[in-house]
Scaffold this motif. Structure first.
Motif, PDB file in Angstrom:
ATOM      1  N   LEU A 296      37.458  35.456  51.838  1.00  0.00           N
ATOM      2  CA  LEU A 296      36.478  35.473  52.904  1.00  0.00           C
ATOM      3  C   LEU A 296      35.715  36.743  52.553  1.00  0.00           C
ATOM      4  O   LEU A 296      34.276  36.859  52.911  1.00  0.00           O
ATOM      5  CB  LEU A 296      36.971  35.547  54.080  1.00  0.00           C
ATOM      6  N   LYS A 297      36.062  37.917  51.896  1.00  0.00           N
ATOM      7  CA  LYS A 297      35.281  39.229  52.014  1.00  0.00           C
ATOM      8  C   LYS A 297      34.515  39.218  50.664  1.00  0.00           C
ATOM      9  O   LYS A 297      33.506  39.739  50.624  1.00  0.00           O
ATOM     10  CB  LYS A 297      36.390  40.206  51.745  1.00  0.00           C
ATOM     11  N   GLN A 298      34.805  38.092  49.591  1.00  0.00           N
ATOM     12  CA  GLN A 298      34.010  38.422  48.328  1.00  0.00           C
ATOM     13  C   GLN A 298      32.570  37.943  48.535  1.00  0.00           C
ATOM     14  O   GLN A 298      32.152  37.121  49.525  1.00  0.00           O
ATOM     15  CB  GLN A 298      34.421  37.358  47.365  1.00  0.00           C
ATOM     16  N   GLY A 299      31.546  38.818  47.833  1.00  0.00           N
ATOM     17  CA  GLY A 299      30.137  38.839  48.034  1.00  0.00           C
ATOM     18  C   GLY A 299      29.646  39.438  49.492  1.00  0.00           C
ATOM     19  O   GLY A 299      28.483  39.245  49.641  1.00  0.00           O
ATOM     20  N   THR A 300      30.486  40.254  50.221  1.00  0.00           N
ATOM     21  CA  THR A 300      30.164  40.713  51.344  1.00  0.00           C
ATOM     22  C   THR A 300      30.531  42.288  51.022  1.00  0.00           C
ATOM     23  O   THR A 300      31.145  42.706  50.161  1.00  0.00           O
ATOM     24  CB  THR A 300      30.591  40.431  52.655  1.00  0.00           C
ATOM     25  N   PRO A 311      41.202  36.187  44.403  1.00  0.00           N
ATOM     26  CA  PRO A 311      41.078  34.739  44.012  1.00  0.00           C
ATOM     27  C   PRO A 311      39.627  34.698  43.252  1.00  0.00           C
ATOM     28  O   PRO A 311      38.884  35.490  43.709  1.00  0.00           O
ATOM     29  CB  PRO A 311      41.410  34.142  45.362  1.00  0.00           C
ATOM     30  N   PRO A 312      39.570  33.458  42.632  1.00  0.00           N
ATOM     31  CA  PRO A 312      38.107  33.186  42.253  1.00  0.00           C
ATOM     32  C   PRO A 312      37.305  33.301  43.246  1.00  0.00           C
ATOM     33  O   PRO A 312      37.516  32.693  44.446  1.00  0.00           O
ATOM     34  CB  PRO A 312      38.384  31.980  41.438  1.00  0.00           C
ATOM     35  N   PRO A 432      52.018  40.394  43.327  1.00  0.00           N
ATOM     36  CA  PRO A 432      50.660  40.040  42.671  1.00  0.00           C
ATOM     37  C   PRO A 432      50.855  38.581  42.546  1.00  0.00           C
ATOM     38  O   PRO A 432      51.695  37.730  42.249  1.00  0.00           O
ATOM     39  CB  PRO A 432      51.054  40.735  41.228  1.00  0.00           C
ATOM     40  N   TYR A 433      49.295  38.114  42.667  1.00  0.00           N
ATOM     41  CA  TYR A 433      49.147  36.796  42.437  1.00  0.00           C
ATOM     42  C   TYR A 433      48.187  36.347  41.763  1.00  0.00           C
ATOM     43  O   TYR A 433      46.904  36.843  41.813  1.00  0.00           O
ATOM     44  CB  TYR A 433      49.166  36.126  44.210  1.00  0.00           C
ATOM     45  N   THR A 434      48.353  35.088  41.127  1.00  0.00           N
ATOM     46  CA  THR A 434      46.920  34.719  40.195  1.00  0.00           C
ATOM     47  C   THR A 434      47.120  33.140  40.366  1.00  0.00           C
ATOM     48  O   THR A 434      48.002  32.647  40.125  1.00  0.00           O
ATOM     49  CB  THR A 434      47.248  35.036  38.853  1.00  0.00           C
ATOM     50  N   PHE A 435      45.834  32.622  40.709  1.00  0.00           N
ATOM     51  CA  PHE A 435      45.787  31.231  40.796  1.00  0.00           C
ATOM     52  C   PHE A 435      45.979  30.400  39.458  1.00  0.00           C
ATOM     53  O   PHE A 435      45.362  30.946  38.377  1.00  0.00           O
ATOM     54  CB  PHE A 435      44.654  30.787  41.626  1.00  0.00           C
ATOM     55  N   GLN A 436      46.545  29.349  39.390  1.00  0.00           N
ATOM     56  CA  GLN A 436      46.735  28.558  37.922  1.00  0.00           C
ATOM     57  C   GLN A 436      45.450  28.372  37.426  1.00  0.00           C
ATOM     58  O   GLN A 436      44.494  27.743  38.216  1.00  0.00           O
ATOM     59  CB  GLN A 436      47.578  27.401  38.196  1.00  0.00           C
TER      60      GLN A 436
END
Length: 436
Positions: A296-300, A311-312, A432-436
């Motif tokens: 939700l924070k991305q691009g702000t 995340p992407p 640490p987390y990465t979406f597949q």
């Protein structure tokens, strides 16, 4: 598809008008053209399923009675459940198209993230939502291999392990001081379930067992004795939602949605006493809430400068989870709802916690609408086509005192709303987390 497709003029934005707001003094505005919807994160429960195998064994043992036979393996999404999820996806897709977030036809796959828990019922529900939202596009959800994903099964993984003493203290506080006192308060509801589920002349153990607080090998807590009644109520609801003949639902004792919910008091008690404990919820869902927040924070101006575990950046993130995950998120937010005939804070099949980010055209300021949306029990049972005249339930959450009532719903300043989203994230329960 380029990004401009997602930021085209918003059409008929009033179609996403909310159902009910948290009572408070709010600023008023009516213009739906004043805001642009530019990002959505939604977390949905899986659709209708039969009991899990362990629950079926428990209920058969405590009632000494044969329960209805289902046509799919224990715990798997049913065909009826799939169809209901497709309809919810179709309706939600129409709403987001009318708001201008997604285009007519198929968006570029890179503009969508659909990720599910690795259980069959969640994977199949994610597929159903995609099929309903983007028919003919061939999108498929991602999921981790194996049985555990840090987003959805954190409460079973070492990085988010509980401190047993803190967990027990929280549970005992919720119980009102002791397990015994709580069971005494709920005895009338145990007696009611016993009358429903036990044959009059049978040697039925249900309701005769003392409740005891237990910790399993994975560090999760349950209240033995209460669990059977809680599972029983949920199974009755699933039977009704599946469309079983009414003489089969709760052995013929629940012929309406209201009657089903009256048998779910112990289901709610189980969540009140074990799941919806702030400490337990924070340990169990900080990883999931953190990913929602980062998205939700991305691009702000609030976007993190760190790249690991981010995340992407996509306009639409669909996460398909379990009721436990959503109950943890609800508890962390302090969000409560009562919808139709459902018991308080109930999370029905395909019930969805939604985070919708808007940008005010005039000022460039960002706002967040947080809400919970769910089909009614009868909409699921009868596979009702959702529309403007047959909407699902929708409850909005006032995440700050400066939220404003608009024709789009309850919009709260993003900075304040994100503070509410972030406030109960436990940094020691992240990995640490990465979406597949």
């Amino acid at each position: 598809m380029n990004r401009s497709v997602f930021t085209m003029p918003r059409l008929c934005a009033s179609l996403i008008l909310a159902g009910m707001f948290t009572p408070m003094t709010l600023a008023q505005t009516t213009s739906s053209e004043a805001y642009v919807l530019d990002k959505v994160v939604q977390v949905s429960r899986h659709g209708v399923r039969p009991p899990t195998e362990s629950n079926e064994k428990l209920l058969t043992a405590v009632t000494q009675r044969q329960w209805p036979t289902w046509l799919v393996p224990f715990g798997n999404l049913t065909g009826h459940g799939y169809t209901g999820a497709v309809e919810m996806g179709r309706y939600r897709g129409d709403v987001l198209r009318n708001a201008g977030l997604i285009p007519q036809g198929c968006p570029d796959a890179g503009q969508l993230l659909a990720h599910s828990s690795p259980m069959q019922r969640t994977k199949a529900t994610a597929q159903a939502l995609l099929d309903g939202m983007f028919p003919g596009c061939g999108f498929q959800p991602t999921y981790v291999r194996g049985s555990q994903d840090a987003l959805f099964q954190a409460n079973e993984m070492k990085f988010a392990a509980l401190d047993p003493e803190k967990a027990k203290a929280g549970i005992l506080k919720a119980l009102g001081g002791s397990v015994e006192a709580a069971q005494a308060r709920y005895k009338p509801y145990e007696d009611k379930l016993r009358a429903v589920a036990c044959l009059p002349d049978a040697d039925c153990p249900y309701g005769k067992q003392a409740w005891t607080l237990e910790e399993n090998a994975k560090g999760r807590f349950s209240i033995k004795g209460l669990s059977a009644g809680a599972n029983m109520g949920e199974v009755f609801r699933l039977e009704y939602s599946q469309g079983l003949p009414l003489d089969k639902v709760a052995f013929g004792h629940a012929r309406s949605a209201a009657e089903v919910s009256s048998l779910m008091v112990l289901t709610k008690a189980k969540y009140d006493f074990v799941n919806d404990i702030p400490y337990i919820a924070s340990r169990g869902a900080s990883e999931l809430m953190n990913q929602i927040s980062l998205e939700l924070k991305q691009g702000t101006p609030l976007a993190s400068t760190r790249t690991e575990s981010t995340p992407p950046d996509v306009p639409l993130m669909l996460l398909v989870a379990h009721d436990t995950n959503i109950s943890y998120l609800r508890t962390m937010l302090g969000f409560n709802w009562k919808q139709g005939d459902y018991i308080d804070n109930n999370i029905p099949p395909v019930g969805t916690l939604q985070f919708e980010r808007y940008k005010e055209v005039k000022t460039g300021e960002y706002f967040l609408r947080i809400g919970f949306e769910a089909q009614s029990m009868d909409q699921i049972r009868n596979l009702i086509t959702l529309s403007e005249t047959a909407k699902p339930y929708r409850t909005d959450f006032a995440s700050s005192k400066d939220c404003r009532t608009t024709s789009l719903g309850l919009l709260c300043p993003l900075k304040d709303a994100i503070s509410t989203v972030d406030k109960n994230i436990d940094p020691t329960a992240l990995t640490p987390y990465t979406f597949q």
